[in-house]
Design an enzyme around this catalytic site. Structure first.
Site, PDB file in Angstrom:
ATOM      1  N   LYS A 276       0.824  -1.221   0.000  1.00  0.00           N
ATOM      2  CA  LYS A 276       0.000   0.000   0.000  1.00  0.00           C
ATOM      3  C   LYS A 276       0.853   1.264   0.000  1.00  0.00           C
ATOM      4  CE  LYS A 276      -4.363  -2.010   1.255  1.00  0.00           C
ATOM      5  NZ  LYS A 276      -5.389  -2.302   2.249  1.00  0.00           N
ATOM      6  N   ARG A 311      -3.012 -10.424   4.863  1.00  0.00           N
ATOM      7  CA  ARG A 311      -3.450 -10.425   3.464  1.00  0.00           C
ATOM      8  C   ARG A 311      -2.324  -9.810   2.637  1.00  0.00           C
ATOM      9  NH1 ARG A 311      -5.791  -6.931  -0.127  1.00  0.00           N
ATOM     10  NH2 ARG A 311      -7.417  -7.781  -1.491  1.00  0.00           N
TER      11      ARG A 311
HETATM   12  N1  HH2 Z   1      -7.366  -4.050   0.855  1.00  0.00           N
HETATM   13  C1  HH2 Z   1      -7.715  -4.076  -0.441  1.00  0.00           C
HETATM   14  C2  HH2 Z   1      -8.758  -4.894  -0.878  1.00  0.00           C
HETATM   15  N2  HH2 Z   1      -9.415  -5.697  -0.015  1.00  0.00           N
HETATM   16  N3  HH2 Z   1      -9.732  -6.531   2.169  1.00  0.00           N
HETATM   17  C3  HH2 Z   1      -9.405  -6.532   3.479  1.00  0.00           C
HETATM   18  N4  HH2 Z   1     -10.059  -7.315   4.350  1.00  0.00           N
HETATM   19  N5  HH2 Z   1      -8.400  -5.727   3.949  1.00  0.00           N
HETATM   20  C4  HH2 Z   1      -7.692  -4.893   3.139  1.00  0.00           C
HETATM   21  O1  HH2 Z   1      -6.799  -4.176   3.639  1.00  0.00           O
HETATM   22  C5  HH2 Z   1      -8.027  -4.869   1.752  1.00  0.00           C
HETATM   23  C6  HH2 Z   1      -9.078  -5.714   1.295  1.00  0.00           C
HETATM   24  C7  HH2 Z   1      -6.992  -3.203  -1.413  1.00  0.00           C
HETATM   25  O2  HH2 Z   1      -5.847  -3.826  -1.875  1.00  0.00           O
HETATM   26  P1  HH2 Z   1      -5.711  -4.670  -3.237  1.00  0.00           P
HETATM   27  O3  HH2 Z   1      -6.690  -5.783  -3.292  1.00  0.00           O
HETATM   28  O4  HH2 Z   1      -4.289  -5.083  -3.320  1.00  0.00           O
HETATM   29  O5  HH2 Z   1      -5.968  -3.635  -4.392  1.00  0.00           O
HETATM   30  P2  HH2 Z   1      -7.267  -3.211  -5.203  1.00  0.00           P
HETATM   31  O6  HH2 Z   1      -8.339  -2.808  -4.241  1.00  0.00           O
HETATM   32  O7  HH2 Z   1      -6.792  -2.073  -6.061  1.00  0.00           O
HETATM   33  O8  HH2 Z   1      -7.722  -4.392  -6.009  1.00  0.00           O
END
Ligand code: HH2
Length: 330
Positions: A276, A311
């Site tokens: 992040k 995660r």
């Molecule tokens: N962060 C993201 C998405 N889902 N779910 C939980 N429980 N906690 C988190 O911190 C979280 C999440 C955002 O990250 P990412 O999936 O890598 O990116 P994007 O939302 O751009 O797909």
């Protein structure tokens, strides 16, 4: 009054030390007492009210068959064209399935599959499009490891569960779709309730809190109550402070320094900090793909505070780091 356990992993424990959340590695014998007026100092375990101490120390139940007695890895699989670090890379179902296999081989305990980016500024994806993205991938990988569906929409959650997913991951903690609590209750699927301030489109515009740590804690406590009132079993709820979701760098750091407070909610704690923005800022790594070292540093700091589910994108690297961390802490 809130109680934040002061976590230790030293193999030698003083008399009166108690295990954090029934886990193997982390213990505490004191906690910081906190009110909205500020820190009230450090108190011994004997001064923590019994109901709070019970929640802090009780072993957590398994989530989709995965024991919560040590840090577990949730591998991120974004089947999206626009995710912030891997957008487009796994949009093709064949690439997504190959990535899932590699993550399971690398040590992922759970696969978190999402079809809608929730990065700051992301566009809304209609449920039908999200379903079309995730269902074929879930069907193909559900036999490899328990699958969690990263969605705010009950229709997507339902389609994912029917396709073989076992866990719901709702970054709106039941606030986006009122049907989500009913789906979790009726299906019996574990659900992750994540704190977010505002909608992905606008959440980074001007996030503000009276007290970020306690506001996030109170919100999660309230959403646990909402889920339980809808019929969700408390031992099937996971909580997540939502790093980067309507939070400044300082907000993120305050939450990360005080993660152990969230164990007082009595549920497994999940942390999603991988790659992040704050890691790029503090780690001087503008390219999200170059943020694995900083992400691992945060994962280890979270493990040292008893976080049960990490995660992450970089499974193999994080697994190696955790193995070494465990070897020198137990
Ligand atoms: N962060 C993201 C998405 N889902 N779910 C939980 N429980 N906690 C988190 O911190 C979280 C999440 C955002 O990250 P990412 O999936 O890598 O990116 P994007 O939302 O751009 O797909």
């Amino acid at each position: 009054m809130y109680f934040r356990p002061l976590c230790h992993s030293d193999p030698v424990r003083p008399k009166g030390a108690v295990p954090l959340a029934g886990g193997h590695a982390i213990w505490f014998d004191r906690a910081e007492a906190i009110t909205r007026a500020g820190s009230q100092g450090i108190v011994p375990v004997a001064e923590i009210p019994e109901a709070v101490l019970d929640r802090l120390t009780a072993p957590r139940g398994a989530i989709a068959g995965v024991a919560m007695d040590q840090p577990r890895l949730m591998g991120i699989l974004n089947v999206t064209p626009d995710s912030f670090s891997d957008g487009g890379a796994f949009f093709d179902p064949d690439h997504a399935v190959a990535r899932a296999r590699a993550m399971v081989t690398g040590g992922a305990d759970i696969l978190d599959i999402g079809g809608e980016s929730t990065r700051p500024g992301a566009d809304f994806v209609p449920a039908e499009a999200e379903i079309a993205r995730v269902v074929p991938v879930i069907q193909a990988v559900a036999g490899l490891a328990p699958v969690s569906i990263d969605t705010r929409k009950a229709a997507v959650g339902q389609a994912a569960l029917s396709a073989g997913a076992q866990v719901l991951n709702d970054v709106s903690a039941l606030c986006f779709d009122a049907e989500m609590a009913g789906l979790a209750a009726q299906s019996g699927a574990p659900i992750c309730l994540m704190h977010a301030q505002g909608d992905p489109k606008t959440m980074q515009t001007d996030p503000n809190y009276e007290n970020v740590l306690l506001d996030v804690y109170d919100f999660l406590a309230q959403q646990i109550d909402t889920a339980v009132a809808a019929g969700v079993r408390r031992d099937q709820i996971i909580v997540d402070p939502g790093i980067g979701f309507g939070k400044t760098l300082d907000h993120n750091l305050t939450l990360l320094r005080n993660l152990s407070l969230f164990h007082a909610l009595g549920c497994p704690v999940l942390l999603g900090a991988s790659r992040k923005r704050f890691i790029g800022t503090l780690g001087q790594a503008p390219d999200p793909l170059a943020r694995a070292p900083g992400s691992i540093a945060i994962a280890l700091a979270a493990a040292a505070q008893g976080v049960q589910i990490l995660r992450v994108h970089d499974i193999q690297e994080t697994k190696q780091a955790l193995r070494l961390w465990r070897a020198v802490t137990t």
